[in-house]
Design a protein around this motif. Structure first.
Motif, PDB file in Angstrom:
ATOM      1  N   GLU A   1       0.686  -1.202  -0.041  1.00  0.00           N
ATOM      2  CA  GLU A   1      -0.125   0.046  -0.041  1.00  0.00           C
ATOM      3  C   GLU A   1       0.848   1.205   0.134  1.00  0.00           C
ATOM      4  OE1 GLU A   1      -2.626  -0.283   3.569  1.00  0.00           O
ATOM      5  OE2 GLU A   1      -3.975  -1.927   2.366  1.00  0.00           O
ATOM      6  N   GLN A   2       1.940   1.240   0.608  1.00  0.00           N
ATOM      7  CA  GLN A   2       3.036   2.464   0.751  1.00  0.00           C
ATOM      8  C   GLN A   2       3.876   2.686  -0.702  1.00  0.00           C
ATOM      9  OE1 GLN A   2       2.711   4.720   3.067  1.00  0.00           O
ATOM     10  NE2 GLN A   2       1.533   3.805   4.592  1.00  0.00           N
ATOM     11  N   LYS A   3       3.762   1.620  -1.084  1.00  0.00           N
ATOM     12  CA  LYS A   3       4.349   1.559  -2.511  1.00  0.00           C
ATOM     13  C   LYS A   3       3.571   2.396  -3.637  1.00  0.00           C
ATOM     14  CE  LYS A   3       7.666  -2.008  -2.082  1.00  0.00           C
ATOM     15  NZ  LYS A   3       8.063  -3.529  -2.478  1.00  0.00           N
ATOM     16  N   GLN A   4       2.182   1.868  -3.584  1.00  0.00           N
ATOM     17  CA  GLN A   4       1.212   2.463  -4.158  1.00  0.00           C
ATOM     18  C   GLN A   4       0.739   3.832  -4.063  1.00  0.00           C
ATOM     19  OE1 GLN A   4      -1.775  -0.297  -3.541  1.00  0.00           O
ATOM     20  NE2 GLN A   4      -1.193  -1.799  -5.076  1.00  0.00           N
ATOM     21  N   ALA A   5       0.914   4.288  -2.843  1.00  0.00           N
ATOM     22  CA  ALA A   5       0.899   5.417  -2.267  1.00  0.00           C
ATOM     23  C   ALA A   5       1.901   6.703  -2.719  1.00  0.00           C
ATOM     24  CB  ALA A   5       0.665   5.869  -0.624  1.00  0.00           C
ATOM     25  N   PHE A   6       2.995   5.990  -2.976  1.00  0.00           N
ATOM     26  CA  PHE A   6       4.360   6.739  -3.287  1.00  0.00           C
ATOM     27  C   PHE A   6       4.204   6.954  -4.812  1.00  0.00           C
ATOM     28  CE2 PHE A   6       8.623   6.423  -5.159  1.00  0.00           C
ATOM     29  CZ  PHE A   6       8.839   7.690  -4.992  1.00  0.00           C
ATOM     30  N   ILE A   7       3.738   6.014  -5.483  1.00  0.00           N
ATOM     31  CA  ILE A   7       3.784   6.147  -6.844  1.00  0.00           C
ATOM     32  C   ILE A   7       2.597   7.231  -7.145  1.00  0.00           C
ATOM     33  CG2 ILE A   7       2.856   4.981  -9.079  1.00  0.00           C
ATOM     34  CD1 ILE A   7       4.135   2.458  -7.906  1.00  0.00           C
ATOM     35  N   ALA A   8       1.547   7.081  -6.542  1.00  0.00           N
ATOM     36  CA  ALA A   8       0.327   8.324  -6.916  1.00  0.00           C
ATOM     37  C   ALA A   8       0.905   9.418  -6.454  1.00  0.00           C
ATOM     38  CB  ALA A   8      -0.798   7.668  -5.821  1.00  0.00           C
ATOM     39  N   SER A   9       1.519   9.592  -5.168  1.00  0.00           N
ATOM     40  CA  SER A   9       2.005  10.944  -5.069  1.00  0.00           C
ATOM     41  C   SER A   9       2.879  11.434  -6.005  1.00  0.00           C
ATOM     42  CB  SER A   9       2.799  10.981  -3.601  1.00  0.00           C
ATOM     43  OG  SER A   9       4.100  10.323  -3.922  1.00  0.00           O
ATOM     44  N   LEU A  10       3.765  10.766  -6.784  1.00  0.00           N
ATOM     45  CA  LEU A  10       4.592  11.314  -8.035  1.00  0.00           C
ATOM     46  C   LEU A  10       3.535  11.983  -9.013  1.00  0.00           C
ATOM     47  CD1 LEU A  10       6.848   8.383  -8.272  1.00  0.00           C
ATOM     48  CD2 LEU A  10       7.323  10.538  -7.236  1.00  0.00           C
ATOM     49  N   LYS A  11       2.586  11.743  -9.047  1.00  0.00           N
ATOM     50  CA  LYS A  11       1.765  12.017 -10.049  1.00  0.00           C
ATOM     51  C   LYS A  11       0.954  13.509  -9.674  1.00  0.00           C
ATOM     52  CE  LYS A  11       0.375   7.370 -11.830  1.00  0.00           C
ATOM     53  NZ  LYS A  11      -0.670   6.523 -11.770  1.00  0.00           N
ATOM     54  N   THR A  12       1.136  13.731  -8.566  1.00  0.00           N
ATOM     55  CA  THR A  12       0.485  14.897  -7.967  1.00  0.00           C
ATOM     56  C   THR A  12       1.375  16.041  -8.163  1.00  0.00           C
ATOM     57  OG1 THR A  12       1.374  14.736  -5.712  1.00  0.00           O
ATOM     58  CG2 THR A  12      -0.620  13.806  -6.055  1.00  0.00           C
ATOM     59  N   PHE A  13       2.650  15.888  -8.343  1.00  0.00           N
ATOM     60  CA  PHE A  13       3.981  17.028  -8.471  1.00  0.00           C
ATOM     61  C   PHE A  13       4.010  17.784  -7.258  1.00  0.00           C
ATOM     62  CE2 PHE A  13       2.830  15.670 -12.923  1.00  0.00           C
ATOM     63  CZ  PHE A  13       4.261  15.364 -13.316  1.00  0.00           C
ATOM     64  N   ASN A  14       3.271  17.199  -6.130  1.00  0.00           N
ATOM     65  CA  ASN A  14       3.320  18.016  -4.701  1.00  0.00           C
ATOM     66  C   ASN A  14       4.511  17.560  -4.027  1.00  0.00           C
ATOM     67  OD1 ASN A  14       2.854  18.913  -2.184  1.00  0.00           O
ATOM     68  ND2 ASN A  14       0.594  18.941  -2.684  1.00  0.00           N
ATOM     69  N   PRO A  15       5.391  18.566  -3.844  1.00  0.00           N
ATOM     70  CA  PRO A  15       6.835  18.048  -2.762  1.00  0.00           C
ATOM     71  C   PRO A  15       6.322  17.569  -1.652  1.00  0.00           C
ATOM     72  CG  PRO A  15       7.123  19.919  -4.157  1.00  0.00           C
ATOM     73  CD  PRO A  15       5.521  19.808  -4.371  1.00  0.00           C
ATOM     74  N   ASN A  16       5.322  18.272  -0.950  1.00  0.00           N
ATOM     75  CA  ASN A  16       5.193  17.771   0.374  1.00  0.00           C
ATOM     76  C   ASN A  16       4.583  16.514   0.412  1.00  0.00           C
ATOM     77  OD1 ASN A  16       6.203  20.143   1.535  1.00  0.00           O
ATOM     78  ND2 ASN A  16       4.219  21.144   1.232  1.00  0.00           N
ATOM     79  N   GLN A  17       3.555  16.277  -0.473  1.00  0.00           N
ATOM     80  CA  GLN A  17       2.875  14.817  -0.434  1.00  0.00           C
ATOM     81  C   GLN A  17       4.192  13.615  -0.748  1.00  0.00           C
ATOM     82  OE1 GLN A  17       0.061  14.304   0.389  1.00  0.00           O
ATOM     83  NE2 GLN A  17      -0.149  12.089  -0.061  1.00  0.00           N
ATOM     84  N   ILE A  18       4.843  14.114  -1.840  1.00  0.00           N
ATOM     85  CA  ILE A  18       5.867  13.046  -2.141  1.00  0.00           C
ATOM     86  C   ILE A  18       6.915  12.694  -0.926  1.00  0.00           C
ATOM     87  CG2 ILE A  18       8.017  12.800  -3.645  1.00  0.00           C
ATOM     88  CD1 ILE A  18       6.270  14.284  -5.901  1.00  0.00           C
ATOM     89  N   ARG A  19       7.086  13.875  -0.292  1.00  0.00           N
ATOM     90  CA  ARG A  19       8.188  13.839   0.963  1.00  0.00           C
ATOM     91  C   ARG A  19       7.372  12.919   1.944  1.00  0.00           C
ATOM     92  NH1 ARG A  19       8.396  18.882   1.994  1.00  0.00           N
ATOM     93  NH2 ARG A  19       9.910  19.237   0.592  1.00  0.00           N
TER      94      ARG A  19
END
Length: 351
Positions: free
Chosen positions: A112-130
């Protein structure tokens, strides 16, 4: 050696003496019925390296490492309250946070955390990615430390630290018992034990201990044959007391007084009192057994990455030499000492 990943039935004792030499990785933890071979023992266990503790000095060994990166829960509490968190409150925060990690289905969580990380990359939101990188790092580190390396419970290492005691059917007092793991391991090694566990957080009794898996096997001794035997939580005689250690009514009536991860939570001014807690309940010729987390680079990394889980209280990391000096200078003779994967361990008797 067999190594499997599987689920176990929750209502059965799935291992017996036929499974000696086996290890299985379960979704939340590892079980291990192996003994160390000589090569593994020399790699993971270092015992009795100091012959004369009177010759060891603080100038030589330096001071423990104080962990100063605190959990966000502690920082938020102190910001809202405008004062430093009380030790009892911080201990309650820690127990809840730590137990929540013990019961995780780690493979599912990692996915689930890997999926969340991949999804965060699509947001281009640095805080979310971090944030997702941080959560992914924590679950992967916990997986390595607890399930793969088995550094938290470390049954083979703990048996190495606790072996060779001259006792039979001991009464064991566990101070700051949490889920009670080490007392149960001692009871498997020294059959017929009576365990009294003490913690001043009711959550430790009602949740951490109560939810400790009944299917977890402890490797110990069969008194009748001298061979190894598999024990379970329900095989032990255990009384769990919720109280402050300073209020306990017992006298010098225990063969073993045990603490795991207790000494390092007290600054130097309080360490003599902590050592006295071990002395005051021991029978003549009884054993004080203590462990603390090791001062090493990977432990510093662990407590940094896992700060939100681990760092609600005052905490130090020590070398075995530093831990031993606290024990020796407070009136104990050290009978055996050593370190394993992530812990120091000392067996001592009052002078």
């Amino acid at each position: 050696m067999m190594e499997n990943t599987l689920d176990l039935p929750k209502d059965k004792k799935p291992y017996s003496e036929n499974d000696l030499g086996r290890t299985d990785i379960l979704p939340s933890y590892r079980v291990d019925l192996r003994n160390y071979n000589e090569k593994e023992y020399n790699k993971f266990v270092k015992m009795n390296r100091i012959n004369n503790w009177a010759m060891v000095s603080w100038k030589e060994v330096g001071r423990p490492f104080e962990v100063k990166k605190y959990s966000s829960d502690r920082l938020l509490y102190e910001k809202e309250k405008g004062k430093e968190i009380r030790p009892f409150t911080s201990w309650k925060y820690f127990n809840k946070a730590f137990h929540e990690w013990f019961i995780k289905d780690v493979p599912t969580e990692m996915k689930e955390q890997k999926q969340a990380f991949i999804a965060s990359l699509k947001t281009f939101n640095p805080n979310q990615i971090r944030k997702t990188i941080g959560e992914l790092a924590k679950i992967q580190l916990w997986n390595y430390a607890h399930r793969i390396q088995d550094g938290v419970w470390d049954p083979r290492g703990k048996r190495a630290l606790f072996e060779g005691l001259d006792i039979s059917k001991p009464r064991i007092l566990f101070l700051g018992a949490a889920e009670g793991y080490e007392a149960m391991q001692l009871a498997a090694m020294y059959p017929g034990a009576e365990i009294t566990m003490v913690d001043y957080d009711e959550y430790c009794k009602s949740t951490r201990f109560e939810e400790f898996p009944k299917t977890y096997p402890f490797l110990g001794e069969n008194q009748s044959t001298g061979h190894q035997k598999v024990y379970y939580k329900d095989d032990f005689t255990i009384d769990y007391v919720v109280d402050d250690i300073r209020n306990l009514p017992y006298g010098k009536e225990f063969d073993i007084v045990l603490s795991v991860g207790l000494l390092e939570h007290f600054p130097d001014a309080y360490k003599p009192e902590v050592m006295e807690w071990h002395r005051k309940f021991l029978k003549p010729n009884g054993y004080a057994i203590m462990t603390t987390p090791r001062k090493q680079l990977r432990s510093k990394l662990y407590y940094n990455v896992m700060a939100d889980v681990m760092n609600h209280t005052y905490r130090e990391l020590m070398t075995i030499e530093q831990m031993g000096l606290y024990v020796y200078e407070n009136g104990f003779d050290i009978k055996q000492h050593g370190y394993i994967k992530v812990h120091n361990g000392i067996v001592a008797k009052p002078r």
